[in-house]
Write a protein that holds these residues in place. Structure first.
Motif, PDB file in Angstrom:
ATOM      1  N   LEU A 121      -2.911  27.852 -13.541  1.00  0.00           N
ATOM      2  CA  LEU A 121      -3.510  27.310 -12.319  1.00  0.00           C
ATOM      3  C   LEU A 121      -4.160  25.973 -12.643  1.00  0.00           C
ATOM      4  O   LEU A 121      -4.985  25.475 -11.906  1.00  0.00           O
ATOM      5  N   GLY A 122      -3.760  25.406 -13.771  1.00  0.00           N
ATOM      6  CA  GLY A 122      -4.400  24.180 -14.235  1.00  0.00           C
ATOM      7  C   GLY A 122      -3.564  22.936 -14.054  1.00  0.00           C
ATOM      8  O   GLY A 122      -3.958  21.854 -14.486  1.00  0.00           O
ATOM      9  N   HIS A 123      -2.413  23.064 -13.397  1.00  0.00           N
ATOM     10  CA  HIS A 123      -1.540  21.899 -13.344  1.00  0.00           C
ATOM     11  C   HIS A 123      -2.094  20.768 -12.498  1.00  0.00           C
ATOM     12  O   HIS A 123      -1.674  19.625 -12.640  1.00  0.00           O
ATOM     13  N   GLY A 124      -3.048  21.101 -11.623  1.00  0.00           N
ATOM     14  CA  GLY A 124      -3.732  20.038 -10.889  1.00  0.00           C
ATOM     15  C   GLY A 124      -4.383  19.052 -11.847  1.00  0.00           C
ATOM     16  O   GLY A 124      -4.430  17.849 -11.579  1.00  0.00           O
ATOM     17  N   ALA A 125      -4.863  19.538 -12.974  1.00  0.00           N
ATOM     18  CA  ALA A 125      -5.520  18.655 -13.941  1.00  0.00           C
ATOM     19  C   ALA A 125      -4.523  17.638 -14.505  1.00  0.00           C
ATOM     20  O   ALA A 125      -4.823  16.450 -14.615  1.00  0.00           O
ATOM     21  N   PHE A 126      -3.323  18.118 -14.843  1.00  0.00           N
ATOM     22  CA  PHE A 126      -2.326  17.214 -15.424  1.00  0.00           C
ATOM     23  C   PHE A 126      -1.839  16.199 -14.386  1.00  0.00           C
ATOM     24  O   PHE A 126      -1.639  15.028 -14.689  1.00  0.00           O
ATOM     25  N   LEU A 127      -1.664  16.693 -13.172  1.00  0.00           N
ATOM     26  CA  LEU A 127      -1.272  15.815 -12.071  1.00  0.00           C
ATOM     27  C   LEU A 127      -2.347  14.738 -11.872  1.00  0.00           C
ATOM     28  O   LEU A 127      -2.047  13.547 -11.725  1.00  0.00           O
ATOM     29  N   GLY A 128      -3.605  15.183 -11.881  1.00  0.00           N
ATOM     30  CA  GLY A 128      -4.726  14.274 -11.672  1.00  0.00           C
ATOM     31  C   GLY A 128      -4.842  13.230 -12.774  1.00  0.00           C
ATOM     32  O   GLY A 128      -5.107  12.051 -12.502  1.00  0.00           O
ATOM     33  N   ILE A 129      -4.627  13.652 -14.014  1.00  0.00           N
ATOM     34  CA  ILE A 129      -4.692  12.688 -15.124  1.00  0.00           C
ATOM     35  C   ILE A 129      -3.637  11.614 -14.919  1.00  0.00           C
ATOM     36  O   ILE A 129      -3.908  10.416 -15.025  1.00  0.00           O
ATOM     37  N   GLY A 130      -2.411  12.046 -14.598  1.00  0.00           N
ATOM     38  CA  GLY A 130      -1.332  11.084 -14.378  1.00  0.00           C
ATOM     39  C   GLY A 130      -1.689  10.097 -13.275  1.00  0.00           C
ATOM     40  O   GLY A 130      -1.564   8.879 -13.433  1.00  0.00           O
ATOM     41  N   ALA A 131      -2.141  10.613 -12.154  1.00  0.00           N
ATOM     42  CA  ALA A 131      -2.417   9.771 -10.997  1.00  0.00           C
ATOM     43  C   ALA A 131      -3.592   8.836 -11.270  1.00  0.00           C
ATOM     44  O   ALA A 131      -3.499   7.618 -11.083  1.00  0.00           O
ATOM     45  N   TYR A 132      -4.709   9.394 -11.737  1.00  0.00           N
ATOM     46  CA  TYR A 132      -5.938   8.603 -11.850  1.00  0.00           C
ATOM     47  C   TYR A 132      -5.955   7.649 -13.039  1.00  0.00           C
ATOM     48  O   TYR A 132      -6.404   6.510 -12.924  1.00  0.00           O
ATOM     49  N   VAL A 133      -5.486   8.109 -14.196  1.00  0.00           N
ATOM     50  CA  VAL A 133      -5.581   7.252 -15.379  1.00  0.00           C
ATOM     51  C   VAL A 133      -4.831   5.943 -15.141  1.00  0.00           C
ATOM     52  O   VAL A 133      -5.336   4.852 -15.419  1.00  0.00           O
ATOM     53  N   VAL A 134      -3.640   6.053 -14.555  1.00  0.00           N
ATOM     54  CA  VAL A 134      -2.832   4.851 -14.349  1.00  0.00           C
ATOM     55  C   VAL A 134      -3.493   3.925 -13.335  1.00  0.00           C
ATOM     56  O   VAL A 134      -3.591   2.708 -13.550  1.00  0.00           O
ATOM     57  N   VAL A 135      -4.000   4.509 -12.254  1.00  0.00           N
ATOM     58  CA  VAL A 135      -4.640   3.685 -11.222  1.00  0.00           C
ATOM     59  C   VAL A 135      -5.921   3.038 -11.758  1.00  0.00           C
ATOM     60  O   VAL A 135      -6.173   1.848 -11.548  1.00  0.00           O
ATOM     61  N   LEU A 136      -6.721   3.810 -12.474  1.00  0.00           N
ATOM     62  CA  LEU A 136      -7.995   3.275 -12.974  1.00  0.00           C
ATOM     63  C   LEU A 136      -7.778   2.187 -14.023  1.00  0.00           C
ATOM     64  O   LEU A 136      -8.482   1.163 -14.016  1.00  0.00           O
ATOM     65  N   LEU A 137      -6.801   2.399 -14.895  1.00  0.00           N
ATOM     66  CA  LEU A 137      -6.532   1.373 -15.911  1.00  0.00           C
ATOM     67  C   LEU A 137      -6.061   0.077 -15.257  1.00  0.00           C
ATOM     68  O   LEU A 137      -6.418  -1.021 -15.675  1.00  0.00           O
ATOM     69  N   TRP A 138      -5.294   0.224 -14.222  1.00  0.00           N
ATOM     70  CA  TRP A 138      -4.794  -0.953 -13.489  1.00  0.00           C
ATOM     71  C   TRP A 138      -5.939  -1.660 -12.777  1.00  0.00           C
ATOM     72  O   TRP A 138      -6.119  -2.871 -12.892  1.00  0.00           O
ATOM     73  N   ASN A 139      -6.768  -0.902 -12.077  1.00  0.00           N
ATOM     74  CA  ASN A 139      -7.838  -1.502 -11.282  1.00  0.00           C
ATOM     75  C   ASN A 139      -8.959  -2.092 -12.139  1.00  0.00           C
ATOM     76  O   ASN A 139      -9.504  -3.137 -11.822  1.00  0.00           O
ATOM     77  N   HIS A 140      -9.317  -1.385 -13.226  1.00  0.00           N
ATOM     78  CA  HIS A 140     -10.506  -1.808 -13.971  1.00  0.00           C
ATOM     79  C   HIS A 140     -10.190  -2.602 -15.219  1.00  0.00           C
ATOM     80  O   HIS A 140     -11.060  -3.290 -15.746  1.00  0.00           O
ATOM     81  N   ALA A 141      -8.959  -2.500 -15.726  1.00  0.00           N
ATOM     82  CA  ALA A 141      -8.656  -3.225 -16.967  1.00  0.00           C
ATOM     83  C   ALA A 141      -7.384  -4.051 -16.830  1.00  0.00           C
ATOM     84  O   ALA A 141      -6.963  -4.705 -17.784  1.00  0.00           O
ATOM     85  N   GLY A 142      -6.788  -4.010 -15.657  1.00  0.00           N
ATOM     86  CA  GLY A 142      -5.573  -4.787 -15.444  1.00  0.00           C
ATOM     87  C   GLY A 142      -4.409  -4.337 -16.303  1.00  0.00           C
ATOM     88  O   GLY A 142      -3.480  -5.098 -16.562  1.00  0.00           O
ATOM     89  N   ILE A 143      -4.471  -3.085 -16.764  1.00  0.00           N
ATOM     90  CA  ILE A 143      -3.386  -2.578 -17.609  1.00  0.00           C
ATOM     91  C   ILE A 143      -2.234  -2.092 -16.730  1.00  0.00           C
ATOM     92  O   ILE A 143      -2.438  -1.289 -15.817  1.00  0.00           O
ATOM     93  N   SER A 144      -1.044  -2.588 -17.020  1.00  0.00           N
ATOM     94  CA  SER A 144       0.124  -2.249 -16.218  1.00  0.00           C
ATOM     95  C   SER A 144       0.448  -0.759 -16.331  1.00  0.00           C
ATOM     96  O   SER A 144       0.261  -0.153 -17.383  1.00  0.00           O
ATOM     97  N   PRO A 145       0.948  -0.175 -15.244  1.00  0.00           N
ATOM     98  CA  PRO A 145       1.355   1.244 -15.297  1.00  0.00           C
ATOM     99  C   PRO A 145       2.376   1.518 -16.400  1.00  0.00           C
ATOM    100  O   PRO A 145       2.483   2.648 -16.864  1.00  0.00           O
ATOM    101  N   TRP A 146       3.087   0.497 -16.820  1.00  0.00           N
ATOM    102  CA  TRP A 146       4.071   0.712 -17.889  1.00  0.00           C
ATOM    103  C   TRP A 146       3.378   1.073 -19.193  1.00  0.00           C
ATOM    104  O   TRP A 146       3.939   1.769 -20.028  1.00  0.00           O
TER     105      TRP A 146
END
Ligand SMILES: Nc1ncnc2c1ncn2[C@@H]1O[C@H](COP(=O)(O)OP(=O)(O)O)[C@@H](O)[C@H]1O
Ligand SMILES: [Mg+2]
Lengths: 252, 325
Positions: free
Chosen positions: B49-74
């Motif tokens: 019942l923990g797959h929401g965590a993995f989904l959330g990491i994927g979604a948020y880490v990429v967005v946050l790195l892009w917004n706050h550090a300008g790191i490309s999703p690639w």
């Protein structure tokens, strides 16, 4: 080949196995007998790594294996059967044994090889190797054979057979005993064989160890053990006379 | 037949599909991919019942790195994958080592997904909290930006997600035919016996858990980049975890297309509920999911597609039996 010393297992405050020590020589069949609850299965669980000993050493082929995980001990060449059969119920008989042939060797063989070997072992124990044969169809004797086949498929040097006769009728018991004898003879596999009754076991084993309340109370050739007063007392004389006869028959 | 269906699916959007149906189709494939990822381990007796965590990491880490550090999703995606692997290991290793299985495993992983949601909410200065977050747009003066993994065209997203979904099905097939799958089935039935014949139970379970978690994380990346919006409720927490489990089980977690069928059903159900009840009745859909999940587990454990395929199989067997008789 196997040398156990000072082996002890405590569950909570209860000592199931207490300071036991014995040796198994390469190529022999050693009988491990004792009444229900005397610690036989626990001893197997300790040797096979299903349980970690509280204390003591288990040396196999010169190396200490006490406390190693079960899968590593299997790779070293020790296989075990379970007293109450534990087949993979929703897999075919062939898959049950093929998995053991595949994972039982530290270097996993090719899949086809594992299946070929599984078929060979199934033939040896007289079970169907047809992929459609299911576990559901097996009776008590069939399940015991499957336990044996699965253990053999790992290619062991030492086989721990736990109550291979439980739930079998007279002729099935004799068959099972002959099968263990044949496995030793043809494959050169060393065997420790556990039973809570002496019976047919005494016909086949080279040597016997008797456990009572987790302690070794007697050790020796079947005829010696069957006449040992301590052993006769433990078995309340019940089948001592029968067993003495079995042993006598064997000598002739 | 199979390939013809695939060609029809791949060409369908070109035949002038409206935006809304195309959006539904994309979501269907995207969630189909995520549910498939879950079922790769779920079908082997590891109900997470923990797959929401993995989904959330994927979604948020990429967005946050892009917004706050300008790191490309690639670059952000591999970082999210590594983080997911670490989290999956930290939660999986003790569970498998100490034989936490069945309901207890479900509970431990349930805690994980809630922790993920609470962390996202708590870090509201960075994540936008429960209001969610939008990746800074790279589409101000062009229709697409490969570097930012942003595309205004739904058609491009359709093909990206179609490829991901197909890759998911391919991985499923590979796992399905492997010795590892048989071993994990054996482990789910008799763990001690499996170990006694040489299976490294912890390693086998960890392997398939990592695979499932990494795929789910990648699904989270795609979701965030396609929607250009992430919210703790929709990518982490109990609600989404339950929806994944529900979808996979309802569709049929033992057959390859089952989870995708489940995704179509959950999507339709959600749309119908939304139209019928509206947004206001917060939490009602979760309640209905939960209730239906229980009913399915009791009455149709193989799921809708599983049950249909089984019925067809029976009919064919009866026919051949009649023909040979
Ligand atoms: N996992 C366990 N936890 C607690 N007690 C156990 C456990 N396994 C065995 N015992 C106890 O240890 C004693 C020896 O059991 P066992 O080795 O199974 O005996 P045997 O095989 O000789 O009949 C019994 O009293 C049994 O209840
Ligand atoms: Mg026993």
């Amino acid at each position: 080949m196997l040398s156990v010393s000072d082996l002890t297992k405590v569950f909570g405050g209860f000592t199931a196995v207490s300071n036991i020590a014995f040796e198994v020589k390469e190529g022999e069949i050693l009988g491990l007998i004792g009444p229900n609850g005397s610690g036989k299965s626990t001893t197997f669980n300790l040797i096979s790594g299903a349980l970690a000993p509280t204390r003591g050493s288990i040396r196999f082929g010169g190396e200490d294996i006490a406390g190693l995980p079960a899968n590593r001990i299997a790779h070293r060449g020790i296989a075990r059967t379970f007293q109450i059969p534990r087949p993979f119920r929703r897999l075919s008989i062939l898959d049950n044994v093929a998995l053991a042939a595949f994972y039982g060797h530290a270097e996993h063989p090719a899949r086809e090889k594992a299946y070929a070997y599984a078929r060979e072992v199934l033939k040896l124990v007289n079970l169907p190797s047809d992929p459609a044969a299911r576990v559901d169809g097996l009776g008590a004797a069939g399940l015991k054979k499957l336990e044996l086949a699965r253990a053999l498929a790992t290619g062991p040097k030492l086989l721990l057979a736990d109550e291979s006769l439980g739930g079998l009728d007279e002729s099935e018991m004799n068959q099972a005993a002959d099968m263990l004898a044949a496995i030793r003879k043809e494959r050169g596999i060393t065997i420790i064989w556990v039973e809570h009754i002496m019976g047919v076991l005494m016909r086949v084993v080279d040597r016997c160890i008797v456990l009572d309340y987790g302690e070794v109370i007697a050790e020796g050739r079947p005829d010696e053990v069957a006449h040992d007063p301590k052993v006769i007392e433990v078995y309340l004389g019940t089948d001592a006379a029968d067993v003495q006869k079995t042993v006598a028959d064997r000598a002739t | 037949m199979k390939w013809a269906a695939l060609v029809v699916l791949a060409l369908a959007p070109l035949a002038g599909m409206g935006n809304y149906p195309l959006h539904l189709l994309i979501m269907c494939l995207l969630w189909g991919f995520v549910y498939t990822s879950w079922a790769i381990m779920g079908r082997l007796g590891m109900v997470s019942l923990g797959h929401g965590a993995f989904l959330g990491i994927g979604a948020y880490v990429v967005v946050l790195l892009w917004n706050h550090a300008g790191i490309s999703p690639w670059l952000g995606t591999p970082i999210a994958l590594v983080l997911t692997a670490v989290v999956a290991f930290v939660i999986g290793y003790p569970c498998f080592r100490f034989k936490i299985v069945g309901h207890y495993f479900a509970l431990v992983t349930l805690a994980l997904t809630e922790v993920a949601r609470l962390v996202i909410v708590a870090l509201r200065d960075q994540t936008g909290g429960s209001l969610g977050a939008t990746p800074n747009t790279a589409l101000a003066d062009s229709a697409w930006s490969l570097g930012a993994l942003q595309f205004s065209s739904k058609l491009i997203w359709f093909y990206i997600i179609l490829v991901a979904w197909l890759a998911g099905l391919w991985i499923w097939g590979r796992v399905d035919r492997s010795m590892t799958r048989l071993a994990l089935e054996a482990i789910s039935q008799e763990e001690d016996a499996a170990a006694s014949v040489g299976m490294n139970v912890t390693r086998l379970k960890l392997g398939v858990t990592l695979l499932s978690a990494l795929m789910t994380c990648f699904g989270g990346v795609l979701y965030a980049q396609y929607q250009l919006y992430v919210n703790p409720e929709t990518v982490s927490g109990i609600g989404i975890s339950l929806q994944i489990v529900f979808g996979a089980i309802v569709g049929g977690m033992f057959v390859r297309l089952g989870p995708t069928v489940g995704a179509a059903i959950t999507l339709l159900l959600a749309e119908v509920l939304r139209l019928a009840i509206g947004h206001d009745v917060h939490g009602l859909d979760t309640t209905i999911y939960g209730l239906m999940l229980v009913l399915f587990i009791i009455f149709m454990p193989k799921g809708i597609l599983g049950a249909i395929l089984e019925a067809l199989e029976k009919r064919r067997a009866a026919k051949t039996a009649a023909a040979t008789a």
